[in-house]
Design a protein around this motif. Structure first.
Motif, PDB file in Angstrom:
ATOM      1  N   THR A  92      -5.466   0.428  -6.637  1.00 19.41           N
ATOM      2  CA  THR A  92      -4.375   1.178  -7.287  1.00 19.41           C
ATOM      3  C   THR A  92      -4.922   1.954  -8.488  1.00 19.41           C
ATOM      4  N   LEU A  93      -6.010   1.452  -9.062  1.00 18.74           N
ATOM      5  CA  LEU A  93      -6.602   2.145 -10.209  1.00 18.74           C
ATOM      6  C   LEU A  93      -7.511   3.294  -9.777  1.00 18.74           C
ATOM      7  N   ASP A 130      -7.605   4.840  -0.373  1.00 15.00           N
ATOM      8  CA  ASP A 130      -8.230   5.519   0.744  1.00 15.00           C
ATOM      9  C   ASP A 130      -7.095   6.168   1.568  1.00 15.00           C
ATOM     10  N   GLN A 131      -7.188   7.483   1.788  1.00 15.19           N
ATOM     11  CA  GLN A 131      -6.068   8.205   2.400  1.00 15.19           C
ATOM     12  C   GLN A 131      -5.778   7.760   3.834  1.00 15.19           C
ATOM     13  N   ALA A 187      -8.961  -6.659  -4.542  1.00 12.60           N
ATOM     14  CA  ALA A 187      -9.300  -5.357  -3.943  1.00 12.60           C
ATOM     15  C   ALA A 187      -8.107  -4.417  -4.041  1.00 12.60           C
ATOM     16  N   PHE A 188      -6.909  -4.953  -3.798  1.00 16.64           N
ATOM     17  CA  PHE A 188      -5.716  -4.108  -3.830  1.00 16.64           C
ATOM     18  C   PHE A 188      -5.506  -3.511  -5.227  1.00 16.64           C
ATOM     19  N   THR A 227       0.852  -1.203   0.000  1.00 20.06           N
ATOM     20  CA  THR A 227       0.000   0.000   0.000  1.00 20.06           C
ATOM     21  C   THR A 227       0.881   1.244   0.000  1.00 20.06           C
ATOM     22  N   PHE A 228       1.935   1.231   0.805  1.00 22.13           N
ATOM     23  CA  PHE A 228       2.845   2.382   0.851  1.00 22.13           C
ATOM     24  C   PHE A 228       3.507   2.587  -0.513  1.00 22.13           C
ATOM     25  N   MET A 229       4.043   1.514  -1.088  1.00 19.02           N
ATOM     26  CA  MET A 229       4.793   1.643  -2.342  1.00 19.02           C
ATOM     27  C   MET A 229       3.916   2.095  -3.500  1.00 19.02           C
ATOM     28  N   TYR A 230       2.739   1.497  -3.621  1.00 19.76           N
ATOM     29  CA  TYR A 230       1.890   1.843  -4.774  1.00 19.76           C
ATOM     30  C   TYR A 230       1.260   3.216  -4.605  1.00 19.76           C
TER      31      TYR A 230
END
Ligand SMILES: N[C@@H](CCC(=O)N[C@@H](CS)C(=O)NCC(=O)O)C(=O)O
Length: 281
Positions: free
Chosen positions: A160-161, A165-166, A155-156, A125-128
């Motif tokens: 990315t598209l 969610d911040q 879901a992941f 999540t951090f990297m993308y």
């Protein structure tokens, strides 16, 4: 442990050790570093994640989640990097990459399990969200959804598209920095992450540090012990055989591009400190 006798005769007839990897994949580097530490002969098979080679029917026959790494050992397929490390230890116990002390072994296992449990929610999540952006073009997503059965991965990749969610992004950042804080602290107490012997704990977390560093996602100026530890691992012969030799000629260009993107997205080269997660009322 996802070790299985693949039913595909082509895969079952594969001899020796084969590792399916991608040059930027931290998970794949766990496996290639461990095999080098064990002094094994193995054959690399590059799977280009950028062109989505991991979503072909052929690759899904090897890894039903379409992820690198996968290890094929005399026709037996093993997936999930941390499970592969445990399989390697079983098959090739010398030299050991677990300490002999039972308490320290448990600590190594904890670091390894933490790497698996936090991969999608924290590291990915951090990297993308900070550097890599959309993992697939919308057209590619259709093909992917036909094959992928893992709900977390579906879901992941959708996220990315559509945009992350911040709150989850901020949580991922905080958790990642909490890991780096712990690693920094441990490395102030002993030479390696668990005691004074190099172990799977170092392998499991070095690769994430190395990936974050090379694409400029995290500024490690405030982590001198981690930088020193990373430099010592880079000096090991296993790094040369397990990471450096697998880099294509264009790897420095890709990393430069990602570093630039990361700098622009994070508003300058200032140390990437975690931002506070807003508390719900
Ligand atoms: N839990 C898996 C994660 C593997 C993973 O996420 N691999 C990434 C590269 S580091 C990948 O194949 N990404 C392609 C995708 O998600 O479609 C493991 O430890 O092996």
């Amino acid at each position: 442990m996802p070790v299985y006798e693949n039913t595909d005769p082509d895969i079952r007839s594969m001899k020796g050790l084969r590792v399916y990897h991608y040059f930027l994949s931290n998970c794949a580097q766990r496996v290639t570093l461990a095999l080098e530490e064990k002094g094994q002969d193995w054959t690399p098979h590059a799977i280009n994640l950028f062109t989505q080679e991991n979503t072909t029917d052929e690759y899904f026959r090897i890894n039903p989640k379409g992820l690198v790494p996968a290890l094929v050992h005399d026709g037996v397929v093993v997936t999930e990097s941390i499970d592969i490390l445990r399989y390697i230890e079983e098959q090739f116990p010398d030299p050991p990459l677990y300490p002999s002390d039972p308490e320290q072994r448990r600590e190594v296992d904890n670091w390894m399990d933490a790497a698996t449990e936090n991969h999608v929610r924290v590291v990915k999540t951090f990297m993308y969200s900070t550097v890599l952006g959309a993992s697939k073009k919308p057209g590619m997503m259709e093909n992917y959804l036909k094959k992928q059965e893992d709900e977390e991965l579906i879901a992941f990749h959708k996220e990315t598209l559509s945009g992350f969610d911040q709150t989850r992004v901020l949580e991922a950042e905080r958790n990642l920095f909490a890991f780096y804080d712990d690693i920094e602290k441990e490395l102030g107490l002993h030479q390696w992450l668990v005691g004074d012997e190099f172990s799977y704990a170092d392998i499991a977390w070095f690769v994430t540090y190395f990936m974050n560093r090379r694409v400029g996602a995290v500024d490690f100026r405030n982590y001198p012990n981690i930088r020193n530890w990373g430099d010592r691992i880079i000096q090991r012969p296993s790094f040369k055989g397990g990471v450096a030799r697998l880099q294509p000629w264009y790897a420095p260009l890709v990393c430069l591009m990602l570093r630039t993107k990361s700098r622009l997205q994070r508003g300058g080269p200032a140390p990437a400190q975690p931002r506070p997660v807003p508390q719900s009322p």
